[in-house]
Structures are given as C-alpha cells and as structure tokens.
Write a protein that holds these residues in place. Structure first.
Motif, mmCIF file in Angstrom:
data_model
loop_
_atom_site.group_PDB
_atom_site.id
_atom_site.type_symbol
_atom_site.label_atom_id
_atom_site.label_comp_id
_atom_site.label_asym_id
_atom_site.label_seq_id
_atom_site.Cartn_x
_atom_site.Cartn_y
_atom_site.Cartn_z
ATOM 1 N N PRO A 278 0.783 -1.236 0.000
ATOM 2 C CA PRO A 278 0.000 0.000 0.000
ATOM 3 C C PRO A 278 0.822 1.297 0.000
ATOM 4 N N PHE A 279 2.085 1.261 -0.408
ATOM 5 C CA PHE A 279 2.904 2.467 -0.564
ATOM 6 C C PHE A 279 3.035 3.258 0.747
ATOM 7 N N SER A 280 3.076 2.577 1.859
ATOM 8 C CA SER A 280 3.182 3.284 3.144
ATOM 9 C C SER A 280 4.132 2.525 4.067
ATOM 10 N N MET B 160 11.408 -4.351 -8.381
ATOM 11 C CA MET B 160 10.306 -4.429 -7.427
ATOM 12 C C MET B 160 10.718 -5.167 -6.154
ATOM 13 N N GLU B 161 11.442 -6.276 -6.303
ATOM 14 C CA GLU B 161 11.879 -7.024 -5.122
ATOM 15 C C GLU B 161 12.829 -6.184 -4.274
ATOM 16 N N GLY B 162 13.712 -5.419 -4.928
ATOM 17 C CA GLY B 162 14.619 -4.551 -4.174
ATOM 18 C C GLY B 162 13.874 -3.476 -3.408
ATOM 19 N N LEU B 163 12.859 -2.860 -4.040
ATOM 20 C CA LEU B 163 12.083 -1.823 -3.362
ATOM 21 C C LEU B 163 11.238 -2.397 -2.239
ATOM 22 N N ILE C 95 5.414 -4.639 5.117
ATOM 23 C CA ILE C 95 4.564 -5.817 4.961
ATOM 24 C C ILE C 95 4.945 -6.641 3.735
ATOM 25 N N ARG C 96 6.020 -6.297 3.047
ATOM 26 C CA ARG C 96 6.452 -7.054 1.879
ATOM 27 C C ARG C 96 7.814 -7.673 2.157
ATOM 28 N N VAL C 97 8.006 -8.881 1.655
ATOM 29 C CA VAL C 97 9.258 -9.607 1.879
ATOM 30 C C VAL C 97 9.855 -9.966 0.526
ATOM 31 N N PHE D 200 -4.764 -11.747 -0.151
ATOM 32 C CA PHE D 200 -5.311 -10.800 -1.101
ATOM 33 C C PHE D 200 -4.677 -9.417 -0.985
ATOM 34 N N VAL D 201 -3.723 -9.245 -0.077
ATOM 35 C CA VAL D 201 -3.206 -7.903 0.163
ATOM 36 C C VAL D 201 -2.556 -7.318 -1.084
ATOM 37 N N ARG D 202 -1.883 -8.144 -1.882
ATOM 38 C CA ARG D 202 -1.187 -7.605 -3.043
ATOM 39 C C ARG D 202 -2.124 -7.267 -4.191
ATOM 40 N N PHE D 203 -3.367 -7.804 -4.152
ATOM 41 C CA PHE D 203 -4.330 -7.510 -5.196
ATOM 42 C C PHE D 203 -5.427 -6.568 -4.734
#
Length: 377
Positions: free
Chosen positions: A26-28, A103-106, A112-114, A340-343
């Motif tokens: 969510p860009f936060s 994307m993986e680096g960012l 919440i992203r691994v 579903f968080v990524r979608f």
C-alpha cells in the motif's frame, strides 16, 4: 485488405504500471533497514510460502512477457535482427526480469512485503513463458488472424472500448456492495476526506450529506443490477459492426459478469457460498438487464453511446445515494489481509474507477463528429 497491426507498447507500459502498483501496495511505512536492497539474492528458500504465491508470481508476469515480445515483433524489430524472434523472447525475459528485480529490491523498504529470490525466479520464468507464447503465436499466424477478426467485428477506433471491456471483469473481482455495482465511492470518499481534514478548520466546510443514508430498497437494487449488466453491453454495442455480433458479445459479457461475481463470492466467503449473492432482486435485475440488452440489439452505434452515458449517470447516482451493506466491511477484511493484500488495492481501484473511465470515454466519443450509421441486422 491487410489487417492493421497495432502497437502493443502502450499495453506493455500499462501492464507494467499495474505490476508496480500490485508489488508496492500500500505504498506506506517505507523504512531503511540498513541492508542493501539486493541482499535477498543471497538468501535461501523463503520460510513461508504457499502454492498461491507460486502461481501468482509465475502467472502474474506472463502477460507482461507476452506484451513485451509482441511489441518487438509488431514494430518489425525482431525479424530485422540477426536472431529474429529470439530478440523478442530476450526482450520479454530480460524486461520482465529487470522489472521484477527492481520491485523485489524496493520491497525491502516496505514493512509488509518480503523480497525473495524465488519470486524473482518465478517472475523471470513467467516473463519468458509469455514471450515464448507470443513468438509461437506470431509464427503460427494467430496474431494476424486476430487482427483480421478484430477488423471484421469492430469499428477502427474501438481500442478504448476494448480496453475497458477487458478490464471490466477484473473490476468485478473486488467485492461490491451491490452485485455488478461498480463505482460506489461517495461514502468512502467522504470518510477519507473527513479523516484527512481532522483537526483542521476545513473539516467544518466539508459538504458531507447530513441525512442518514438508507439501504437500497429491492426495486432500486434490481435497477442497479440491470444497469450493471446493460452498461458493458452498450459499450460493446457502440463499437461492434452488426447486430449478430452484438448477440455474441452480450452473452459473453453476461456470462463473465455472473461468473466473476460468483468467483469473488467464493474467494470471500468460501466455495459453498459462491452463489449466496443471488437474491430475488439480483436474479430479476440480471433477467431485466438481459432483456434490455436484447431489445437494443438493432440500435445505431451512436445512439448506444448516448444510452450508455445515461445508464452510467443513473447507475452511479443510485449506487452513491445508498450506504455500503453492513456485512460488506466484514467481507473486505479477507481481501485487505492475508493472501489478497497484493491484489486488494489494484482490484479495488478498478472497481471504483471503471465507471468513471467509461464515462470519460463515452463523453469523448460523443464529442467527435462521426458519420451517421445504422446497425445491420
């Protein structure tokens, strides 16, 4: 006459933008953990993973690889290079792999992203697979056949409508308070504005509705469902060449709307509840929308665009005068958490904005001068 070959570069860019959104949502909460963003490349197999993640990461990049390879082939670049179609395949694999690496680096900066080297490998494989499919279809002549088929079925300036029609089922994936009711944004917009303006003098100036909103009565729900069926049909009618092909389009759109809504319900509540949304008003609305679509089969294309404009305005007005269903918030929890968080954000924005994009498209279409035409039977 030879079929027109349209460039796939705009679609490639659009799909890459969707991947960026889905990857960084969510860009936060951005933060620096003090490790380089490429550190995940040296890590082993991730501790937590599922079959859903494997399929999503692999298949999610297949369309990107397909579109990148197609872009190279349609620009005539591939056949002019020494390795011909191999250049298109390389562009697909390397382009998708580079985007995935970025994307993986960012994601290492998002809480919440691994990031994962396995995700990177799956994305690369998906891009390569998509590129291979594009090369095989181009060599078999299937893409040229699609161009000729599109020229027979649709008017020359149908690209915008086709993109909207392709996105419509994806907008339905996000749970809607009213089945097929895309664009219900007013209540959430008012709540978001109130939250942003909290503790500021501007909050008192916010023109929120003071009357408590009442749920849609069954008759209004019926009308909303009927319009939800009719709107994509009218959009298709406005670019199809004759009435016989409109029948096929209407059947396919009705089937897609019902099927995707059932899939959304199954993902939200479980497979046994896939048809729980089929209440009497909904069934009546589906039947009414199908009858209206059948009655308008012979209406000229420009008149269909006018009717589409009226249907969109009425649909959005009815939906946004009612509050969300109280059970709706509970349904969203399964989409806003877990797998579903990524979608969630992508599907939600499609569901919110699709009617407004269609509204802008039809207004632009009607503002252009077109020769009067009628639809042949």
């Amino acid at each position: 006459m030879a079929a027109r070959k349209t460039s796939a570069w705009p679609l490639s860019g659009a799909y890459a933008s969707l991947i960026v959104y889905a990857s960084l949502y969510p860009f936060s909460g951005w933060r620096d953990q003090g490790i380089p963003p490429w550190a995940f490349l040296a890590e082993g197999f991730p501790r937590y993973w599922s079959g859903f993640d494997v399929v999503a990461n692999g298949l999610g990049y297949v369309p990107l690889g397909f579109l990148l390879a197609l872009s190279v082939l349609r620009r005539g670049i591939g056949p002019t290079l020494p390795f011909g179609n191999r250049a298109a395949l390389a562009a697909a694999a390397l382009g998708g792999g580079a985007l995935s690496l970025l994307m993986e680096g960012l994601q290492s900066y998002l809480p919440i992203r691994v990031p994962s080297s396995v995700d990177l490998a799956l994305n690369f494989a998906g891009s390569a697979l998509g590129g291979a499919v594009a090369v095989l279809l181009e060599r078999a002549g299937a893409l040229d056949h699609w161009d000729r088929l599109r020229d027979r079925w649709f008017v020359p300036d149908a690209r915008g409508a086709l993109v909207l029609l392709a996105l419509w089922p994806f907008g339905l994936l996000f749970p809607a308070s009213v089945p097929l009711g895309l664009g219900q944004v007013m209540e959430r917009l008012e709540a978001a504005l109130a939250e942003w303006l909290q503790d500021t003098p501007f909050l008192e100036w916010l023109p929120v509705r003071e009357v408590e909103l009442q749920p849609l009565v069954p008759a209004a729900e019926l009308v909303c469902v009927a319009l939800g069926v009719l709107i994509p049909c009218l959009l298709a009618y406005s670019v199809l060449r004759n009435a016989a092909r409109r029948v096929t389009a209407a059947v396919l759109l009705l089937g897609a709307g019902v099927g995707v809504t059932a899939l959304s319900a199954a993902l939200s509540w479980g497979p046994v509840h896939a048809w729980a949304w089929m209440s009497l008003p909904v069934r009546s609305g589906l039947a009414g929308g199908a009858l209206l679509a059948a009655a308008l089969l012979a209406v000229p294309r420009r008149a269909c665009a006018v009717l589409l404009l009226a249907a969109l305005v009425l649909h959005l007005s009815l939906l946004n005068q009612a509050p969300a269903n109280p059970y709706f918030a509970l349904t969203l929890q399964s989409w806003e958490q877990g797998r579903f968080v990524r979608f969630n954000g992508l599907a939600q924005w499609l569901g919110w904005l699709w009617p407004f994009a269609a509204l802008a498209y039809v207004v632009a279409r009607l503002s252009r001068r077109e020769p009067a035409s009628t639809i042949a039977g």
